[in-house]
Design a protein around this motif. Structure first.
Motif, mmCIF file in Angstrom:
data_model
loop_
_atom_site.group_PDB
_atom_site.id
_atom_site.type_symbol
_atom_site.label_atom_id
_atom_site.label_comp_id
_atom_site.label_asym_id
_atom_site.label_seq_id
_atom_site.Cartn_x
_atom_site.Cartn_y
_atom_site.Cartn_z
ATOM 1 N N MET A 130 -83.989 -25.876 -31.308
ATOM 2 C CA MET A 130 -83.413 -26.623 -32.423
ATOM 3 C C MET A 130 -82.014 -27.189 -32.067
ATOM 4 S SD MET A 130 -82.701 -25.271 -36.279
ATOM 5 C CE MET A 130 -81.386 -24.193 -35.782
ATOM 6 N N ILE A 131 -81.128 -26.278 -31.574
ATOM 7 C CA ILE A 131 -79.789 -26.726 -31.176
ATOM 8 C C ILE A 131 -79.553 -26.195 -29.765
ATOM 9 C CG2 ILE A 131 -77.392 -26.871 -31.900
ATOM 10 C CD1 ILE A 131 -78.332 -25.468 -34.534
ATOM 11 N N PRO A 132 -80.285 -26.680 -28.777
ATOM 12 C CA PRO A 132 -80.258 -26.037 -27.472
ATOM 13 C C PRO A 132 -78.912 -26.141 -26.760
ATOM 14 C CG PRO A 132 -81.674 -27.984 -27.456
ATOM 15 C CD PRO A 132 -81.158 -27.833 -28.825
ATOM 16 N N SER A 133 -78.014 -27.093 -27.209
ATOM 17 C CA SER A 133 -76.766 -27.274 -26.474
ATOM 18 C C SER A 133 -75.783 -26.116 -26.691
ATOM 19 C CB SER A 133 -76.117 -28.580 -26.894
ATOM 20 O OG SER A 133 -75.840 -28.508 -28.271
ATOM 21 N N LEU A 134 -76.075 -25.218 -27.617
ATOM 22 C CA LEU A 134 -75.139 -24.133 -27.916
ATOM 23 C C LEU A 134 -75.271 -22.999 -26.898
ATOM 24 C CD1 LEU A 134 -73.203 -24.055 -30.327
ATOM 25 C CD2 LEU A 134 -74.865 -22.655 -31.533
ATOM 26 N N ASP A 135 -74.114 -22.672 -26.267
ATOM 27 C CA ASP A 135 -74.118 -21.635 -25.235
ATOM 28 C C ASP A 135 -73.837 -20.277 -25.920
ATOM 29 O OD1 ASP A 135 -73.481 -20.087 -23.061
ATOM 30 O OD2 ASP A 135 -71.538 -21.059 -22.713
ATOM 31 N N ILE A 136 -74.901 -19.477 -26.113
ATOM 32 C CA ILE A 136 -74.807 -18.265 -26.945
ATOM 33 C C ILE A 136 -74.854 -17.004 -26.092
ATOM 34 C CG2 ILE A 136 -75.941 -16.943 -28.801
ATOM 35 C CD1 ILE A 136 -77.193 -19.528 -29.755
ATOM 36 N N LEU A 137 -73.992 -16.047 -26.416
ATOM 37 C CA LEU A 137 -74.056 -14.746 -25.750
ATOM 38 C C LEU A 137 -74.377 -13.674 -26.794
ATOM 39 C CD1 LEU A 137 -73.507 -13.036 -23.145
ATOM 40 C CD2 LEU A 137 -71.191 -12.720 -24.034
ATOM 41 N N LEU A 138 -75.384 -12.854 -26.488
ATOM 42 C CA LEU A 138 -75.740 -11.745 -27.385
ATOM 43 C C LEU A 138 -75.080 -10.479 -26.861
ATOM 44 C CD1 LEU A 138 -79.572 -12.523 -27.400
ATOM 45 C CD2 LEU A 138 -77.844 -13.323 -29.032
ATOM 46 N N VAL A 139 -74.390 -9.743 -27.734
ATOM 47 C CA VAL A 139 -73.693 -8.534 -27.285
ATOM 48 C C VAL A 139 -74.107 -7.363 -28.167
ATOM 49 C CG1 VAL A 139 -71.448 -7.453 -26.875
ATOM 50 C CG2 VAL A 139 -71.698 -9.905 -26.533
ATOM 51 N N SER A 140 -74.540 -6.277 -27.523
ATOM 52 C CA SER A 140 -74.904 -5.086 -28.290
ATOM 53 C C SER A 140 -74.833 -3.858 -27.389
ATOM 54 C CB SER A 140 -76.323 -5.244 -28.848
ATOM 55 O OG SER A 140 -76.729 -4.051 -29.479
ATOM 56 N N ARG A 141 -74.821 -2.690 -28.021
ATOM 57 C CA ARG A 141 -74.926 -1.453 -27.248
ATOM 58 C C ARG A 141 -76.379 -0.987 -27.173
ATOM 59 N NH1 ARG A 141 -70.457 1.890 -26.559
ATOM 60 N NH2 ARG A 141 -68.571 0.724 -26.960
ATOM 61 N N ARG A 142 -77.265 -1.735 -27.857
ATOM 62 C CA ARG A 142 -78.674 -1.312 -27.883
ATOM 63 C C ARG A 142 -79.562 -2.338 -27.195
ATOM 64 N NH1 ARG A 142 -79.953 0.321 -33.911
ATOM 65 N NH2 ARG A 142 -82.009 -0.276 -33.164
ATOM 66 N N LYS A 143 -80.352 -1.862 -26.224
ATOM 67 C CA LYS A 143 -81.225 -2.763 -25.471
ATOM 68 C C LYS A 143 -82.304 -3.357 -26.386
ATOM 69 C CE LYS A 143 -84.231 -2.992 -21.436
ATOM 70 N NZ LYS A 143 -85.362 -3.442 -22.232
ATOM 71 N N ASP A 144 -82.855 -2.517 -27.293
ATOM 72 C CA ASP A 144 -83.941 -3.016 -28.141
ATOM 73 C C ASP A 144 -83.465 -4.175 -29.029
ATOM 74 O OD1 ASP A 144 -82.333 -1.066 -29.425
ATOM 75 O OD2 ASP A 144 -83.813 -0.874 -31.030
ATOM 76 N N ILE A 145 -82.205 -4.100 -29.483
ATOM 77 C CA ILE A 145 -81.672 -5.193 -30.320
ATOM 78 C C ILE A 145 -81.520 -6.462 -29.484
ATOM 79 C CG2 ILE A 145 -79.600 -5.960 -31.581
ATOM 80 C CD1 ILE A 145 -80.910 -3.939 -33.246
ATOM 81 N N LEU A 146 -81.014 -6.292 -28.255
ATOM 82 C CA LEU A 146 -80.869 -7.469 -27.385
ATOM 83 C C LEU A 146 -82.228 -8.106 -27.120
ATOM 84 C CD1 LEU A 146 -78.150 -6.374 -24.767
ATOM 85 C CD2 LEU A 146 -77.906 -7.955 -26.684
ATOM 86 N N ASP A 147 -83.231 -7.268 -26.852
ATOM 87 C CA ASP A 147 -84.580 -7.791 -26.593
ATOM 88 C C ASP A 147 -85.071 -8.591 -27.800
ATOM 89 O OD1 ASP A 147 -84.593 -6.581 -24.173
ATOM 90 O OD2 ASP A 147 -85.754 -4.814 -24.802
ATOM 91 N N TYR A 148 -84.886 -7.995 -28.975
ATOM 92 C CA TYR A 148 -85.374 -8.625 -30.204
ATOM 93 C C TYR A 148 -84.688 -9.977 -30.428
ATOM 94 C CZ TYR A 148 -85.966 -9.447 -35.189
ATOM 95 O OH TYR A 148 -86.243 -10.022 -36.400
#
Ligand SMILES: Nc1ncnc2c1ncn2[C@@H]1O[C@H](COP(=O)(O)OP(=O)(O)O)[C@@H](O)[C@H]1O
Ligand SMILES: [Mg+2]
Length: 397
Positions: A1-19
């Motif tokens: 939808m808005i592919p130009s956005l450079d997004i970083l996902l940050v978490s202490r939980r791997k399952d949340i990052l996967d999701y």
């Protein structure tokens, strides 16, 4: 939808990052991810280059995580969307301090996240306003030169005419008079705002401002009893400025003439410093000393310093050119002498713009305001020019 956005996902939980990764990839994004280990409290510790946007999933260490981001200087904070216990007031408050654009409840609702991403994308495309968070300090070279009169009226024009969010801080805690210029009578003030420094954020600070009809938010000493020197600390005042800057485009400071640790802290933080003097030998001599101090001890650059000759008289033996040469400064701003109008304004607690909008002293204040980042004296295109430009084919009418 808005592919130009450079997004970083940050978490202490791997399952949340996967999701999150799976969901956002399916929605057309290409996010990167960072799994934080137990060793670091700052969720952004490993970042060298800031992405366009960080989506931070808060852990049970949410307080430490948000505090670490809030402690970064604003230019080192990425655009931030926080996912966490959004109904908790403390989380909300800290997320705000960390500069979060959105706080989304956990467990996550996908539609909420997509909405937040859309908003972040739109904000990124909007140009940053030129005047973003500017601190302007007014100081006289000698008592009575007119620094308070000019600080109050320039702040008033910023808000009333240029429609810019403006705070006026009167840091003369012994004989401050700025609220009187605007007919305001604060019950609480700087000392109370600084009592609970760790909880001072823009929500709390808003409660200490007295609000003028023009929109100017005024903060001063809130009692008739002068405060003893040293009551407020340089760290306290610095914090006050930082918090005020978050919700205002202009923070105007009326600073008493005194060279101490608080003044030094304020001057070092100032974007622009206005030195107000009159055409007298003593005022010019004191202005020379003050400028010397600002240049050598504070490290102020020439373009940060604005000299104003108040109560300017063309016929005076000391000319504007003499002042400019002696102070080695840029063109001084000139504000004419108009004792009658100024005294009537002060006595009635009315701003110049409201009392005498077309007087030459008011026009001079507007010119000064525009030099300091406002727009009140910017030329407007004439009716004829506007009519012709609206007739150009293809232009929106
Ligand atoms: N441009 C001006 N024309 C006439 N009188 C002025 C002007 N500017 C200031 N004054 C007078 O000077 C007095 C001192 O001004 P103020 O702003 O309180 O000075 P400061 O803050 O530098 O001590 C005011 O009460 C006002 O009567
Ligand atoms: Mg003053």
């Amino acid at each position: 939808m808005i592919p130009s956005l450079d997004i970083l996902l940050v978490s202490r939980r791997k399952d949340i990052l996967d999701y999150l990764e799976q969901f956002l990839t399916a929605a057309g994004f290409a996010p990167s991810r960072q799994l934080n280990s137990n060793g670091h409290v700052d969720p952004l510790h490993a970042l060298e280059v800031l992405p366009d946007l960080v989506i931070l999933h808060l852990s049970q260490l949410w307080r430490e995580e948000l505090e670490a981001i809030a402690a970064r200087p604003p230019e080192r904070r990425p655009a931030l969307i926080v996912v966490g216990p959004a109904s908790d007031m403390n989380v909300m408050r800290l997320a705000m301090q960390a500069g979060a654009r959105d706080l989304i409840p956990d467990p996550l609702n996908r539609a909420d996240l997509l909405q937040a991403l859309k908003r972040a994308h739109e904000e990124r495309r909007r140009p940053t306003p030129l005047t973003a968070g500017r601190i302007t300090v007014f100081m006289n070279a000698k008592g009575g030169c007119g620094a308070t009169m000019l600080a109050c009226n320039v702040a008033h024009v910023f808000a009333a005419k240029s429609k810019q969010r403006t705070a006026l801080l009167d840091l003369d805690l012994q004989f401050g008079a700025a609220p009187l210029y605007l007919d305001l009578y604060p019950k609480r003030g700087i000392a109370q705002a600084l009592e609970n420094l760790t909880h001072l954020d823009e929500v709390a600070l808003d409660g200490y401002f007295v609000k003028h009809a023009s929109g100017v938010n005024v903060l001063s000493h809130g009692s008739d009893e002068p405060l003893a020197p040293g009551t407020i600390s340089p760290a306290g005042v610095s914090r006050l400025l930082e918090v005020a800057l978050r919700s205002h485009e202009h923070v105007v400071v009326d600073m008493p003439r005194c060279v101490d640790a608080v003044t030094t802290a304020v001057m070092k933080r100032a974007n622009q410093i206005v030195i107000v003097l009159q055409q007298s030998v003593t005022a010019v001599r004191d202005a020379t000393r003050l400028m010397q101090w600002l240049r050598s001890d504070i490290g102020a650059a020439k373009e940060q310093l604005c000299v104003v000759i108040n109560r300017h008289e063309k016929s005076s033996e000391i000319t504007a050119a003499d002042v400019q040469r002696t102070l080695a400064c840029s063109d001084p701003a000139l504000v004419p002498n108009d004792f009658k109008t100024v005294s009537e304004c002060i006595n009635s607690g009315t701003a110049l713009l409201d009392y005498a909008g077309s007087a030459s002293i008011t026009r001079a204040v507007m010119t000064l305001e525009t030099r300091l980042g406002g727009t009140s004296a910017q030329p407007r295109s004439s009716v004829i020019a506007r009519t012709f430009s609206s007739l150009i084919p293809g232009r929106p009418r």
